[in-house]
Design an enzyme around this catalytic site. Structure first.
Site, PDB file in Angstrom:
ATOM      1  N   HIS A  27       0.844  -1.200   0.000  1.00 39.41           N
ATOM      2  CA  HIS A  27       0.000   0.000   0.000  1.00 39.41           C
ATOM      3  C   HIS A  27       0.873   1.240   0.000  1.00 39.41           C
ATOM      4  CE1 HIS A  27       0.537   1.547   4.153  1.00 39.41           C
ATOM      5  NE2 HIS A  27       0.831   0.291   4.419  1.00 39.41           N
ATOM      6  N   CYS A  28       0.293   2.363  -0.417  1.00 41.08           N
ATOM      7  CA  CYS A  28       0.966   3.644  -0.328  1.00 41.08           C
ATOM      8  C   CYS A  28       0.166   4.526   0.626  1.00 41.08           C
ATOM      9  CB  CYS A  28       1.119   4.282  -1.710  1.00 41.08           C
ATOM     10  SG  CYS A  28      -0.452   4.624  -2.533  1.00 41.08           S
ATOM     11  N   ALA A  29       0.240   5.833   0.479  1.00 42.77           N
ATOM     12  CA  ALA A  29      -0.422   6.727   1.424  1.00 42.77           C
ATOM     13  C   ALA A  29      -1.938   6.627   1.368  1.00 42.77           C
ATOM     14  CB  ALA A  29       0.006   8.169   1.169  1.00 42.77           C
ATOM     15  N   ARG A  31      -3.655   4.253  -1.269  1.00 39.37           N
ATOM     16  CA  ARG A  31      -4.162   3.171  -2.110  1.00 39.37           C
ATOM     17  C   ARG A  31      -3.666   1.798  -1.649  1.00 39.37           C
ATOM     18  NH1 ARG A  31      -1.692   5.556  -7.380  1.00 39.37           N
ATOM     19  NH2 ARG A  31      -0.467   6.609  -5.808  1.00 39.37           N
TER      20      ARG A  31
END
Length: 251
Positions: A27-29, A31
């Site tokens: 995951h990112c910030a 998504r």
């Protein structure tokens, strides 16, 4: 209540995507990023109907589900705790799709995403500072800037100007983190670029300060607000750090 909603989101995503269809996850910030066996078997409309999902798209070999800051971390944690999916980094997933230019654009975007919240919050304080110190606004209350306590002005400046004053350090930190270096080293290098020992770049530009000349011809100044310099310095620093760590003794 919040935990129940996030658990429901995690279970709904798993039911629609299919546990056996997920090869790896990260995951990112904002998504949740999935690497899947069969992208065509996923019903995008069903995913979008899940409460809390703000959108989906497929790019660079990743099925990405937009959940928002904070929520994505907890949904990811619930899925990993329950099912222990393989974890691939964003860089590993991105190697499977997109050309060099697309990957470069994504990398730069990923560097700035963690910084956006502090820039947004500081921008609001900066706008508030401009309104409160406006002579017309102060005049409505029978005040002038000279009548505002010095401590209040100082606190306002700290709230409004700190993030922009040290933006170079934040960019270096995020670049190191993105490229696999030690983020704390990137932060230190970024702080060096805006060290008070160097003449302030804004003061030099306005003529209120002069550069320090190295070897009689190289001007040394601070790099306040210099985004490109911070990116390049962070990229070079992280690359060198990884190379040095391969040959550095464990001791």
């Amino acid at each position: 209540m919040k935990e129940k909603i996030e658990l429901k989101i995690a279970q709904s995503i798993l039911n629609i995507v299919g546990k056996e269809n997920i090869l790896s996850m990260t995951h990112c910030a904002t998504r949740l990023r999935l690497q899947v066996k069969d992208r065509e078997s996923i019903d995008d409309s069903s995913i979008q109907e899940i409460e809390g999902v703000k959108g989906v798209f497929y790019t660079a070999g990743q099925y990405q589900i937009i959940l928002g800051s904070g929520v994505v971390n907890r949904v990811y944690g619930l899925l990993m705790d329950e099912h222990s999916f393989a974890e691939s980094s964003k860089a590993e997933m991105e190697l499977e799709g997109g050309n060099k230019l697309q990957r470069a654009i994504r990398n730069v975007a990923d560097i700035f995403v963690p910084i956006i919240p502090i820039i947004g919050a500081t921008g609001l304080f900066l706008g508030l500072k401009g309104v409160l110190l406006n002579n017309l606004v102060l005049g409505m209350f029978g005040l002038a800037q000279d009548s505002i306590p010095q401590w209040l002005l100082a606190m306002n400046t700290v709230l409004a100007d700190t993030a922009f004053a040290f933006l170079t350090a934040f960019i270096c930190w995020s670049t190191f983190k993105k490229m696999g270096g030690m983020p704390i080293i990137g932060f230190l290098i970024g702080l060096m670029l805006v060290s008070p020992a160097l003449p302030n770049a804004y003061a030099v530009a306005s003529g209120d300060a002069t550069p320090i000349m190295a070897f009689g011809f190289i001007p040394l100044v601070g790099y306040q607000g210099s985004i490109l310099t911070a990116l390049i310095t962070g990229a070079i620093g992280a690359t060198l750090e990884k190379k040095f760590r391969k040959i550095m003794p464990n001791s």
